[in-house]
Motif scaffolding. Sequence first.
Motif: not given
Length: 261
Positions: A56-57, A187-188, A193-195, A233-235
């Motif tokens: 995830e990083e 962090a973004p 699709g990831s958080g 991609w940040v939602e």
Amino acid sequence: LKLQFLYLIGAVPRAGCGGEEEMPTLRAVTDGAADEHRALLTAFHRDVAQGCFEKEELEPLEEWLAMLDGGDPAQPAFQGKVLVAADDNDGGGAVVGGVLYERYPCGASLLTYLAVHAAHRRRGYGRLLCNACCAELEAQAGTAAASPLFLEAHRSTTADAIMDPTARLKMYSALGFRALAAFPYTAPPVERGSGDVAGLVLLAKVPQGAPPARVDAAAVAAFLPQYWGACEWVEDASALAAMLRWLQEHPVVELVPPECC
């Protein structure tokens, strides 16, 4: 983003009869159309970064290659230096370390990835890469006012399957970074699709001559929207909004040794 520079530490044979290992060379990766450059970038991601960061990083290799190919000129410049170093048993040209960093329009920079292969640590390669990164950024800044170099790391209380967080924080401390310990940093996401990435602390390497124990919240507040904005991609930017509110309430952020976090 545009990947302008990526320097790899690559295979350097040991010196003659003395048996002393030469320091690795810095290799620039700048051309997305060059097969050699793409291969070096791929090797750094596959052989080094994947073993140093949790999934995830770590941004996908495809993102790195796209940035090397070029992108929106309005986006921050994505740059790097990678070390290609080897001992007598290596096949030659092995990528064993690297540093990637982004310079933003506000003047601040983010060291996104600093990694050395486990078999090549404790040789000063991390310091060599960090110093090369700082020298490059200082040269780019020229006579402009210097801004902090930021870095993200797990807090000591955050589980890390790759490396003990306290050991990593001590390493960053030795490189001159200090932590914005009280700042509630998030962090973004690294890909669509990831958080958001929580459990982190934001570190800063303050410019030479600046107060060593604090950082101006305005510098952080100028950097964060540009950083999050570069992640197309940040939602959900609610975490960013919360951080900016906190910075408005704390005009000066105290810095502490990272291992204290």
